[in-house]
Design an enzyme around this catalytic site. Structure first.
Site, PDB file in Angstrom:
ATOM      1  N   ASP A   1     125.835  52.155   2.716  1.00 51.34           N
ATOM      2  CA  ASP A   1     126.383  53.003   1.660  1.00 51.34           C
ATOM      3  C   ASP A   1     126.314  54.461   2.117  1.00 51.34           C
ATOM      4  O   ASP A   1     125.333  54.902   2.715  1.00 51.34           O
ATOM      5  CB  ASP A   1     125.583  52.812   0.364  1.00 51.34           C
ATOM      6  CG  ASP A   1     126.319  53.370  -0.841  1.00 51.34           C
ATOM      7  OD1 ASP A   1     126.783  52.568  -1.674  1.00 51.34           O
ATOM      8  OD2 ASP A   1     126.442  54.620  -0.950  1.00 51.34           O
TER       9      ASP A   1
ATOM     10  N   HIS B   1     132.230  44.601  -4.284  1.00 51.97           N
ATOM     11  CA  HIS B   1     131.128  44.859  -3.358  1.00 51.97           C
ATOM     12  C   HIS B   1     129.841  44.511  -4.061  1.00 51.97           C
ATOM     13  O   HIS B   1     129.715  44.679  -5.267  1.00 51.97           O
ATOM     14  CB  HIS B   1     131.099  46.317  -2.894  1.00 51.97           C
ATOM     15  CG  HIS B   1     131.201  47.325  -3.996  1.00 51.97           C
ATOM     16  ND1 HIS B   1     132.393  47.604  -4.620  1.00 51.97           N
ATOM     17  CD2 HIS B   1     130.275  48.104  -4.591  1.00 51.97           C
ATOM     18  CE1 HIS B   1     132.190  48.518  -5.549  1.00 51.97           C
ATOM     19  NE2 HIS B   1     130.910  48.836  -5.567  1.00 51.97           N
TER      20      HIS B   1
ATOM     21  N   HIS C   1     125.791  45.585  -3.823  1.00 46.18           N
ATOM     22  CA  HIS C   1     124.832  46.522  -3.245  1.00 46.18           C
ATOM     23  C   HIS C   1     123.569  45.728  -2.937  1.00 46.18           C
ATOM     24  O   HIS C   1     123.054  45.024  -3.810  1.00 46.18           O
ATOM     25  CB  HIS C   1     124.436  47.600  -4.261  1.00 46.18           C
ATOM     26  CG  HIS C   1     125.554  48.453  -4.767  1.00 46.18           C
ATOM     27  ND1 HIS C   1     125.709  49.768  -4.401  1.00 46.18           N
ATOM     28  CD2 HIS C   1     126.554  48.197  -5.645  1.00 46.18           C
ATOM     29  CE1 HIS C   1     126.753  50.289  -5.035  1.00 46.18           C
ATOM     30  NE2 HIS C   1     127.287  49.349  -5.794  1.00 46.18           N
TER      31      HIS C   1
HETATM   32  P1  AMP Z   1     130.124  51.223  -7.417  1.00 45.68           P
HETATM   33  O1  AMP Z   1     129.752  52.262  -8.418  1.00 45.68           O
HETATM   34  O2  AMP Z   1     129.368  49.943  -7.605  1.00 45.68           O
HETATM   35  O3  AMP Z   1     131.630  51.014  -7.335  1.00 45.68           O
HETATM   36  O4  AMP Z   1     129.619  51.770  -6.016  1.00 45.68           O
HETATM   37  C1  AMP Z   1     130.449  52.334  -5.048  1.00 45.68           C
HETATM   38  C2  AMP Z   1     129.557  52.704  -3.894  1.00 45.68           C
HETATM   39  O5  AMP Z   1     130.368  52.996  -2.785  1.00 45.68           O
HETATM   40  C3  AMP Z   1     128.678  53.942  -4.145  1.00 45.68           C
HETATM   41  O6  AMP Z   1     127.311  53.581  -3.972  1.00 45.68           O
HETATM   42  C4  AMP Z   1     129.165  54.936  -3.070  1.00 45.68           C
HETATM   43  O7  AMP Z   1     128.122  55.733  -2.551  1.00 45.68           O
HETATM   44  C5  AMP Z   1     129.766  54.010  -2.038  1.00 45.68           C
HETATM   45  N1  AMP Z   1     130.793  54.601  -1.189  1.00 45.68           N
HETATM   46  C6  AMP Z   1     131.866  55.322  -1.561  1.00 45.68           C
HETATM   47  N2  AMP Z   1     132.611  55.662  -0.502  1.00 45.68           N
HETATM   48  C7  AMP Z   1     132.000  55.124   0.585  1.00 45.68           C
HETATM   49  C8  AMP Z   1     132.271  55.113   1.981  1.00 45.68           C
HETATM   50  N3  AMP Z   1     133.335  55.735   2.487  1.00 45.68           N
HETATM   51  N4  AMP Z   1     131.415  54.467   2.802  1.00 45.68           N
HETATM   52  C9  AMP Z   1     130.323  53.839   2.301  1.00 45.68           C
HETATM   53  N5  AMP Z   1     130.014  53.799   0.991  1.00 45.68           N
HETATM   54  C10 AMP Z   1     130.834  54.440   0.147  1.00 45.68           C
END
Ligand code: AMP
Length: 127
Positions: free
Chosen positions: A35, A110, A112
Site C-alpha cells: 500500500d 482489494h 488489505h
Molecule cells: P480502500 O479505501 O479500501 O479503497 O483502500 C484503497 C487503498 O489503496 C488505500 O489504502 C490507499 O493508500 C491505497 N492506494 C491508493 N493508490 C495506490 C497506489 N498507487 N499504490 C498502492 N496503494 C495505493
C-alpha cells in the site's frame, strides 16, 4: 449481474503497467503489492487481475480458478510476511472495504493485509 467497472481506476492502471507498484507476489490471476500509504508495519493489498469492483462481485461472478488463486495468494502473502498466528507470526487483519458505507476509495476489489503491530478495535465506536 456484474457491477459496472471503471477501467480508469488506479488499480486497473497498475495492472496495465501504466503506473508503478511495489510487487510482493504475482500469480496467474492475482497481484499483491505494498500500500502506498501504509497504516501498519506490514500493509499489503491483494487484487484479482480480473475486472471486479468489490468482494461480493468477485465472490459471485469470478471463476473458481480466479477465486482459488486469489485466496491462495492471500495465504501466500501472509506466509511471506511471516504473520501467520501459531506459526511464529503474531497475526494480521484482513479487510475489504466495499461501496459508500465501506468507504471504498478504489473501485477494484482489494483486500488489505495489515500486520506488524496491535491493530486496535476492528471498528471505531459510533459517534
Ligand atoms: P480502500 O479505501 O479500501 O479503497 O483502500 C484503497 C487503498 O489503496 C488505500 O489504502 C490507499 O493508500 C491505497 N492506494 C491508493 N493508490 C495506490 C497506489 N498507487 N499504490 C498502492 N496503494 C495505493
Amino acid at each position: 449481474m456484474a457491477k459496472t467497472y471503471d477501467p480508469q481506476n488506479i488499480f486497473a492502471k497498475i495492472l496495465r503497467g501504466e503506473i508503478p507498484n511495489k510487487t510482493v507476489l504475482e500469480t496467474e490471476h492475482s497481484l499483491a503489492f505494498h500500500d502506498i500509504a501504509p497504516q501498519a508495519p506490514h500493509h499489503v493489498l491483494v487484487i484479482p487481475k480480473g475486472a471486479y469492483v468489490c468482494y461480493d462481485d468477485f465472490a459471485l461472478e469470478a471463476s473458481e480458478a480466479e477465486i482459488v488463486d486469489f485466496t491462495r495468494a492471500v495465504g501466500e502473502v501472509c506466509r511471506m510476511l511471516g504473520v501467520q498466528p501459531g506459526e511464529g507470526g503474531a497475526g494480521f487483519r484482513l479487510i475489504s472495504n466495499a461501496g459508500d458505507n465501506g468507504l471504498q476509495e478504489v473501485p477494484h476489489l482489494h483486500v488489505h493485509i495489515l500486520a506488524g503491530r496491535r491493530l486496535g478495535r476492528m471498528l471505531p465506536l459510533p459517534e
